[in-house]
Scaffold this motif. Structure first.
Motif, short mmCIF file in Angstrom:
data_model
loop_
_atom_site.label_atom_id
_atom_site.label_comp_id
_atom_site.label_asym_id
_atom_site.label_seq_id
_atom_site.Cartn_x
_atom_site.Cartn_y
_atom_site.Cartn_z
N VAL A 236 50.04 52.92 -21.16
CA VAL A 236 49.70 52.31 -22.45
C VAL A 236 48.26 51.82 -22.38
N SER A 237 47.38 52.44 -23.16
CA SER A 237 45.96 52.06 -23.17
C SER A 237 45.52 51.87 -24.61
N VAL A 238 46.07 50.83 -25.24
CA VAL A 238 45.84 50.58 -26.67
C VAL A 238 44.86 49.43 -26.89
N GLY A 239 43.98 49.22 -25.93
CA GLY A 239 42.98 48.17 -26.08
C GLY A 239 43.29 46.96 -25.22
N ARG A 240 42.53 45.92 -25.45
CA ARG A 240 42.66 44.71 -24.63
C ARG A 240 42.71 43.48 -25.53
N LYS A 241 43.25 42.39 -25.00
CA LYS A 241 43.40 41.15 -25.76
C LYS A 241 42.76 39.99 -24.99
N PRO A 242 42.28 38.97 -25.70
CA PRO A 242 41.62 37.86 -25.02
C PRO A 242 42.58 37.07 -24.14
N CYS A 243 42.08 36.61 -22.99
CA CYS A 243 42.87 35.76 -22.09
C CYS A 243 42.63 34.29 -22.46
N THR A 244 43.12 33.89 -23.61
CA THR A 244 42.91 32.51 -24.06
C THR A 244 44.19 31.71 -24.26
N PRO A 245 45.41 32.29 -24.13
CA PRO A 245 46.61 31.46 -24.32
C PRO A 245 46.68 30.32 -23.31
N ASP A 246 47.16 29.19 -23.77
CA ASP A 246 47.43 28.02 -22.92
C ASP A 246 46.18 27.39 -22.31
N LEU A 247 45.00 27.68 -22.87
CA LEU A 247 43.81 26.99 -22.38
C LEU A 247 43.73 25.55 -22.89
#
Length: 275
Positions: A236-247
């Motif tokens: 699955v290579s449908v893009g990337r998402k920001p690593c910002t949850p729970d900051l």
């Protein structure tokens, strides 16, 4: 001259070094010789074959990355930068709590910068399990090349992995919901890419994966054209998402939009004290 501290939850170097640009280019370089040999063989100029040892390639990749991380750590130490291992969460202005790591505790700061990068994204119905349904991180740890693979998404990540796996002898089917592969790139370049990739990879554009089912042979993909595609592995290579949850940025007054994008002003300030 500023006292600097880095809080890192995983590996120094982030995605580019550990799971992105560097290892994928090392992989592509390993299969270039075989591809060049095949081109020259077609011209009847040379003969022979090149067989890439996949476990050896993975081992080489791991050694290169470990050595580079070590060099980064030494450089940071020489500059006086303190590196703390753990997951950071903003508790209040000027205070970070470090969790889930050897350096757990509280850290006071005057100014902070969020540089948490991105992680592979997934789609409903295409949940990644790390076994038969993979993301790009998992694909870099495979020590055995599957006989067949469906790659969902024909952006930069999907194209790089489709080239590598096809040159390693895997039967690759590249699936893209848009009209062309590399849909965000220059149309003239896309034509050339499609021509080159189409010689060794089955490309299905305007095709949506509606669901998947795992079975004894691997994975069966249900396509919106009514067909089913049976493969050993799915990437699955449908893009990337920001690593910002729970900051914890919302508690400081920052605004988070969409899948996790941090809104900033013209100076990249998200909220007082945090850039």
């Amino acid at each position: 001259g500023i006292d600097a501290v880095i809080v890192e939850k995983d590996q120094l170097g982030g995605t580019c070094l550990n799971w992105g640009c560097i290892p994928t280019k090392l992989y592509l370089g390993a299969v270039d010789t075989g591809a060049n040999l095949a081109d020259l063989s077609r011209l009847r100029l040379v003969s022979g074959e090149v067989n890439v040892d996949m476990p050896a390639l993975v081992n080489r990749k791991d050694k290169v990355l470990a050595a580079t991380r070590s060099a980064i750590a030494k450089e940071l130490t020489s500059l006086g930068v303190e590196v703390l291992q753990g997951r950071a969460q903003f508790k209040e202005p000027g205070l970070i709590e470090i969790q889930d790591g050897p350096d757990a505790g509280e850290l006071e700061y005057e100014q902070a910068m969020v540089a948490t990068g991105t992680a592979p994204a997934s789609l409903p119905g295409l949940e990644v399990d790390g076994e038969n349904v993979l993301n790009s991180n998992h694909a870099l740890s495979l020590t055995q090349i599957p006989e067949s693979m469906a790659i969902v998404g024909a952006g930069a990540v999907g194209l790089e992995f489709s080239q590598f796996f096809s040159r390693m002898g895997c039967q690759v089917t590249l699936l893209e919901i848009m009209d062309t592969i590399a849909p965000s790139e220059d149309p003239d370049m896309v034509k050339q890419l499609a021509r080159g990739y189409g010689k060794q990879i089955k490309i299905l554009t305007r095709t949506k994966v509606q669901g998947l089912a795992q079975n004894d042979q691997g994975v069966s993909l249900e396509l919106d054209n009514g067909q089913n595609l049976q493969v050993e592995k799915v990437l699955v290579s449908v893009g990337r998402k920001p690593c910002t949850p729970d900051l914890g940025l919302e508690g400081l007054g920052a605004e988070i939009a969409g899948p996790g994008y941090i809104k900033t002003n013209e100076n990249l300030l998200a909220c007082p004290t945090v850039y």
